[in-house]
Design a protein around this motif. Structure first.
Motif, mmCIF file in Angstrom:
data_model
loop_
_atom_site.group_PDB
_atom_site.id
_atom_site.type_symbol
_atom_site.label_atom_id
_atom_site.label_comp_id
_atom_site.label_asym_id
_atom_site.label_seq_id
_atom_site.Cartn_x
_atom_site.Cartn_y
_atom_site.Cartn_z
ATOM 1 N N THR A 1 49.371 45.179 23.506
ATOM 2 C CA THR A 1 49.854 44.025 24.624
ATOM 3 C C THR A 1 48.475 43.641 25.205
ATOM 4 O O THR A 1 47.680 44.195 25.736
ATOM 5 C CB THR A 1 50.466 45.091 25.710
ATOM 6 N N ASN A 2 48.825 42.229 25.312
ATOM 7 C CA ASN A 2 47.833 41.255 26.019
ATOM 8 C C ASN A 2 48.429 40.522 27.100
ATOM 9 O O ASN A 2 49.515 40.025 26.911
ATOM 10 C CB ASN A 2 47.098 40.428 25.132
ATOM 11 N N VAL A 3 48.018 40.602 28.326
ATOM 12 C CA VAL A 3 48.348 40.070 29.688
ATOM 13 C C VAL A 3 47.624 38.970 30.211
ATOM 14 O O VAL A 3 46.209 39.246 30.271
ATOM 15 C CB VAL A 3 49.190 41.047 30.382
ATOM 16 N N PHE A 4 48.234 37.816 30.583
ATOM 17 C CA PHE A 4 47.308 36.886 31.267
ATOM 18 C C PHE A 4 47.873 36.889 32.701
ATOM 19 O O PHE A 4 49.067 36.619 32.899
ATOM 20 C CB PHE A 4 47.157 35.403 30.468
ATOM 21 N N TYR A 5 46.908 36.610 33.506
ATOM 22 C CA TYR A 5 47.243 36.396 35.034
ATOM 23 C C TYR A 5 47.847 34.971 35.127
ATOM 24 O O TYR A 5 47.718 34.176 34.225
ATOM 25 C CB TYR A 5 45.922 36.311 35.660
ATOM 26 N N PRO A 6 48.588 34.922 36.349
ATOM 27 C CA PRO A 6 48.985 33.347 36.479
ATOM 28 C C PRO A 6 48.075 32.289 36.410
ATOM 29 O O PRO A 6 48.427 31.161 36.113
ATOM 30 C CB PRO A 6 49.639 33.337 37.919
ATOM 31 N N ASN A 7 46.804 32.590 36.850
ATOM 32 C CA ASN A 7 45.745 31.405 36.798
ATOM 33 C C ASN A 7 45.023 31.423 35.221
ATOM 34 O O ASN A 7 44.534 30.587 35.009
ATOM 35 C CB ASN A 7 44.656 31.774 37.663
ATOM 36 N N GLY A 8 45.855 32.196 34.387
ATOM 37 C CA GLY A 8 45.424 32.038 33.030
ATOM 38 C C GLY A 8 44.198 32.960 32.359
ATOM 39 O O GLY A 8 44.030 33.114 31.318
ATOM 40 N N ARG A 9 43.618 33.699 33.299
ATOM 41 C CA ARG A 9 42.704 34.716 33.093
ATOM 42 C C ARG A 9 43.335 35.851 32.413
ATOM 43 O O ARG A 9 44.300 36.256 32.806
ATOM 44 C CB ARG A 9 41.940 35.043 34.421
ATOM 45 N N PRO B 1 41.320 49.120 41.437
ATOM 46 C CA PRO B 1 41.832 50.118 42.297
ATOM 47 C C PRO B 1 42.049 49.558 43.843
ATOM 48 O O PRO B 1 41.193 48.993 44.198
ATOM 49 C CB PRO B 1 40.537 51.083 42.339
ATOM 50 N N GLY B 2 43.237 50.183 44.248
ATOM 51 C CA GLY B 2 43.553 49.544 45.651
ATOM 52 C C GLY B 2 44.126 48.465 45.750
ATOM 53 O O GLY B 2 44.811 47.885 47.073
ATOM 54 N N LEU B 3 44.208 47.610 44.741
ATOM 55 C CA LEU B 3 44.700 46.032 44.918
ATOM 56 C C LEU B 3 45.885 46.126 44.277
ATOM 57 O O LEU B 3 45.984 46.589 42.822
ATOM 58 C CB LEU B 3 43.597 45.207 44.474
ATOM 59 N N THR B 4 46.836 45.374 44.523
ATOM 60 C CA THR B 4 48.111 44.908 43.637
ATOM 61 C C THR B 4 47.902 43.821 42.986
ATOM 62 O O THR B 4 47.024 42.988 43.278
ATOM 63 C CB THR B 4 49.281 44.955 44.607
ATOM 64 N N ASP B 5 48.724 43.427 41.956
ATOM 65 C CA ASP B 5 48.497 42.298 41.223
ATOM 66 C C ASP B 5 49.146 41.171 41.968
ATOM 67 O O ASP B 5 49.980 41.153 42.594
ATOM 68 C CB ASP B 5 49.320 42.333 39.874
ATOM 69 N N PRO B 6 48.439 39.922 41.963
ATOM 70 C CA PRO B 6 48.869 38.687 42.906
ATOM 71 C C PRO B 6 50.480 38.142 42.049
ATOM 72 O O PRO B 6 50.472 38.514 40.952
ATOM 73 C CB PRO B 6 47.874 37.697 42.459
ATOM 74 N N TYR C 1 44.124 39.554 31.674
ATOM 75 C CA TYR C 1 44.218 40.969 32.158
ATOM 76 C C TYR C 1 43.314 41.941 31.723
ATOM 77 O O TYR C 1 43.194 41.913 30.517
ATOM 78 C CB TYR C 1 45.570 41.244 32.309
ATOM 79 N N PRO C 2 42.747 42.743 32.572
ATOM 80 C CA PRO C 2 41.743 43.479 31.936
ATOM 81 C C PRO C 2 42.310 44.552 30.782
ATOM 82 O O PRO C 2 43.296 45.203 31.190
ATOM 83 C CB PRO C 2 41.048 44.294 32.971
ATOM 84 N N ALA C 3 41.699 44.592 29.585
ATOM 85 C CA ALA C 3 42.290 45.340 28.688
ATOM 86 C C ALA C 3 42.428 46.889 29.173
ATOM 87 O O ALA C 3 43.263 47.702 28.751
ATOM 88 C CB ALA C 3 41.616 45.160 27.180
ATOM 89 N N ALA C 4 41.285 47.346 29.791
ATOM 90 C CA ALA C 4 41.297 48.783 30.214
ATOM 91 C C ALA C 4 42.331 49.107 31.108
ATOM 92 O O ALA C 4 42.856 50.483 31.202
ATOM 93 C CB ALA C 4 39.729 48.902 30.960
ATOM 94 N N ALA C 5 42.985 48.183 31.754
ATOM 95 C CA ALA C 5 44.139 48.499 32.709
ATOM 96 C C ALA C 5 45.459 48.423 32.014
ATOM 97 O O ALA C 5 46.566 48.786 32.590
ATOM 98 C CB ALA C 5 44.008 47.268 33.551
ATOM 99 N N ILE C 6 45.467 48.196 30.836
ATOM 100 C CA ILE C 6 46.553 48.401 29.732
ATOM 101 C C ILE C 6 46.700 49.323 29.005
ATOM 102 O O ILE C 6 45.559 49.677 28.331
ATOM 103 C CB ILE C 6 46.655 47.099 29.154
ATOM 104 N N GLY D 1 47.696 47.309 40.279
ATOM 105 C CA GLY D 1 46.666 46.275 40.000
ATOM 106 C C GLY D 1 45.597 46.663 39.162
ATOM 107 O O GLY D 1 45.702 47.957 38.916
ATOM 108 N N ALA D 2 44.933 45.659 38.651
ATOM 109 C CA ALA D 2 44.017 46.221 37.543
ATOM 110 C C ALA D 2 42.650 46.822 38.518
ATOM 111 O O ALA D 2 41.925 47.411 37.906
ATOM 112 C CB ALA D 2 43.467 44.716 36.842
#
Length: 157
Positions: free
Chosen positions: A86-94, A126-131, A96-101, A123-124
């Motif tokens: 699985t590869n994921v891209f943020y809404p801004n196109g960046r 710690p302590g933050l949610t995904d935008p 998503y960190p592979a280590a978080a998947i 979120g990717a």
């Protein structure tokens, strides 16, 4: 050696047949070599390992906000018991960190991906949610290299 023996036996048979007053009913032939060939039975059945895979399908289901909810997938056509990435891209196109998947995932015996989930409150970092926004995903069947992509939405809390 087998050929010489067959030729010698054939010559002896011809000599012995020539000494007799009676002619053999079947002409004697010299056998030079024999081989047994076993043909595979004809079948229209394709072995399961080589069975054609159906169309690759992957659809994210459910809804969530960046504060709660878990998305799941309805999927089929993946290699049974095979791995997928699985590869994921943020809404801004960046990317998503592979280590978080959790990669690679594993398809079940029916080519589905029941273990695929996306926790919208994690979120990717710690302590933050995904935008909130629309995320793009690319899922790759690692056994065949086939890819499918789509989008899912994380709503604001």
């Amino acid at each position: 050696m087998a050929i010489r023996l067959a030729l010698s036996l054939g010559a002896i048979t011809i000599l012995l047949a020539g000494c007799s007053d009676q002619q053999p009913e079947i002409p004697v032939a010299t056998i030079t070599e024999t081989a047994t060939v076993t043909a595979a039975p004809e079948t229209s059945e394709v072995p399961s390992a080589a069975a054609p895979l159906g169309k690759l399908r992957f659809r994210v289901t459910g809804s969530c906000t960046n504060a709660s909810g878990v998305l799941k997938a309805e999927a089929s056509g993946f290699t049974p018991e095979g791995s997928y990435n699985t590869n994921v891209f943020y809404p801004n196109g960046r990317r998503y960190p592979a280590a978080a998947i959790s990669n690679p995932g594993r398809a079940n015996q029916n080519g589905q991906t029941p273990g695929w989930t996306w926790d919208c409150s994690l979120g990717a970092e710690p302590g933050l949610t995904d935008p909130p926004g629309i995320y793009r995903y690319v899922i790759t069947d690692l056994e065949t290299g086939r890819k499918i992509e789509g989008r899912f939405r994380v709503k604001p809390a």
